[in-house]
Write an enzyme that holds these catalytic residues in place. Sequence first.
Site, mmCIF file in Angstrom:
data_model
loop_
_atom_site.group_PDB
_atom_site.id
_atom_site.type_symbol
_atom_site.label_atom_id
_atom_site.label_comp_id
_atom_site.label_asym_id
_atom_site.label_seq_id
_atom_site.Cartn_x
_atom_site.Cartn_y
_atom_site.Cartn_z
ATOM 1 N N SER A 226 0.808 -1.234 0.000
ATOM 2 C CA SER A 226 0.000 0.000 0.000
ATOM 3 C C SER A 226 0.829 1.266 0.000
ATOM 4 C CB SER A 226 -0.974 0.025 1.198
ATOM 5 O OG SER A 226 -1.835 -1.091 1.164
ATOM 6 N N GLY A 228 2.583 2.176 -2.668
ATOM 7 C CA GLY A 228 2.552 2.711 -4.028
ATOM 8 C C GLY A 228 3.694 2.260 -4.915
ATOM 9 N N LYS A 229 4.216 1.036 -4.707
ATOM 10 C CA LYS A 229 5.314 0.542 -5.544
ATOM 11 C C LYS A 229 4.920 0.500 -7.018
ATOM 12 C CE LYS A 229 6.004 -3.443 -3.571
ATOM 13 N NZ LYS A 229 4.981 -3.338 -2.501
ATOM 14 N N THR A 230 3.778 -0.126 -7.295
ATOM 15 C CA THR A 230 3.351 -0.265 -8.685
ATOM 16 C C THR A 230 3.056 1.097 -9.300
ATOM 17 O OG1 THR A 230 2.434 -2.461 -8.246
ATOM 18 C CG2 THR A 230 1.666 -1.333 -10.228
ATOM 19 N N ALA A 231 2.412 1.965 -8.541
ATOM 20 C CA ALA A 231 2.110 3.308 -9.048
ATOM 21 C C ALA A 231 3.393 4.052 -9.389
ATOM 22 C CB ALA A 231 1.302 4.088 -8.015
ATOM 23 N N GLU A 253 1.834 -9.465 -10.710
ATOM 24 C CA GLU A 253 0.715 -9.339 -9.768
ATOM 25 C C GLU A 253 -0.545 -8.828 -10.448
ATOM 26 O OE1 GLU A 253 0.265 -7.958 -5.172
ATOM 27 O OE2 GLU A 253 1.353 -6.606 -6.493
ATOM 28 N N GLU A 395 13.923 -11.258 2.708
ATOM 29 C CA GLU A 395 14.374 -12.587 2.322
ATOM 30 C C GLU A 395 15.804 -12.701 1.805
ATOM 31 O OE1 GLU A 395 10.444 -15.056 1.105
ATOM 32 O OE2 GLU A 395 11.078 -13.547 -0.320
ATOM 33 N N GLY A 397 19.822 -10.648 1.909
ATOM 34 C CA GLY A 397 20.794 -9.569 1.973
ATOM 35 C C GLY A 397 21.546 -9.423 0.665
ATOM 36 N N ARG A 441 25.578 3.345 -5.436
ATOM 37 C CA ARG A 441 26.971 2.917 -5.586
ATOM 38 C C ARG A 441 27.879 4.040 -6.080
ATOM 39 N NH1 ARG A 441 28.200 -2.380 -5.658
ATOM 40 N NH2 ARG A 441 26.159 -2.994 -6.485
#
Length: 475
Positions: A226, A228-231, A253, A395, A397, A441
């Site tokens: 929720s 907003g990654k996809t947005a 997804e 999940e 490093g 980097r």
Amino acid sequence: MNDNSVEMERKNCLTEGRVMPSAVEVERAVLGVMMVERDAVARVAGEVTAECFYTEAHREIFRVIMELDGEGRPVDLLTVADRMGDNEVLRGDGGVAYLAMLTSRASGAVNVEAWARIIREKHVARRVIETCGRVMAMAYDGAEDLEEVMGELNRGVDEVNEEVAGGAISRDLRTLVGVSMREYEKRAENGRKGVNPGVPTGLQGLDELTGGWKGGQLVVIGARPSMGKTAMALHLVKMAARSGVASCVYSLEMDDVSLTNRMLLSECDVDKRRFRDGELTEEELRRLHEAAGRLEKLPVYIDDRPAVTMGYIRNHARVMKKRGRCGMIVVDYLQLAGGVMTGKEWSREREVAQMSRAAKMMAKELGVPFILLSQLNRDVEKRPDKRPQLSDLRESGAIEQDADVIAFLYRPAVYGIREITWRKVNIGTEGLGVVIVAKQRDGETGSVLFRHNRTMTRFEDYDPSWGKEDHKRPF
């Protein structure tokens, strides 16, 4: 040793009477699957070329399949047969009946990449034999110049090594220094012209911090659900496309139409509920059609297959790159992608690490930015301010190790935080988002504020002049 013995030994050394390495049945299986299974062409194209096939007919069929696919046409028995027409090579092998036999014997595409690698291995073995045979013939025929024989041997070995390495070669430091200086001069020229050297993000503050996304970079954008990654990903894709950079989006997804709906809403900002229910006003409908006209011109390609592996993405992106349709890759999101690990060695952490490494290798191989969305673990929500940090990457490093840039999305209002302090000023959080660049980097870390509308379909730069009451300003 008499003359007959010498001649017999020469023939044996040149492998006369022996069958060259080949896998004709495997070739038939691969070609058959390519004409039956939708995604097999992209998967095979990443492993072999037409020259890898042993029989001339198979080489011709493969070339036609790749031509059709490169033109965006369907690949099946009818289209291949129509394109080949009266091809003499195919006619000598049975014509259309031979193509029909290939498709009728095609089995599932699960192992098609492994089959393609077998074809490639046999091809390399033939190249080794041909090279050795050519050099041996020169030596037996009494070449006066030994250096000529050794030169031919070295050239042949270098060619085979390069083919085994997929065409990759090492470059000396002199060459690389020249490349580095030319790239600097290009950046300097872009700076004088006010041109962003990387793929623009659409947020000025983020462009200033990162210089835009660069070819070869793995960019990880992490957030809790929720946030907003996809947005944000769709925003980045649209901004890249507007600058002329084609994007390949692999959505694990949401389906392609749903993503397109969100892009349409971001372009015209009509009411989301009325759009969903088909109740737009005439004015909103006019804006929607105008937005559709603008979006359909953008070079964005969406693949929404629910079960996609990094191997599939690699091969598909390679094909799209050859067609000029892949200047940036976006995967939504890492934890939904499939890996290849099985058996006792399997663990989710190792599988995610493997996929992260594969994403970085793809970015380098294709020379494009790879935007990888990732879930964060629940530790974020145990902190008073809920701000994410590197240890929250879920999940593995290894993601932190592989990524060139790691950015987190943070929306304080989601957690009921009504104000935050930004540069010694308290500002409201309604409609406010933060991009936290936690790793870069080749640059600095820092945070960038942005504005979003209520439905998280539109983003814009945050203007600090809005002041303390900026949360009351309409988007």
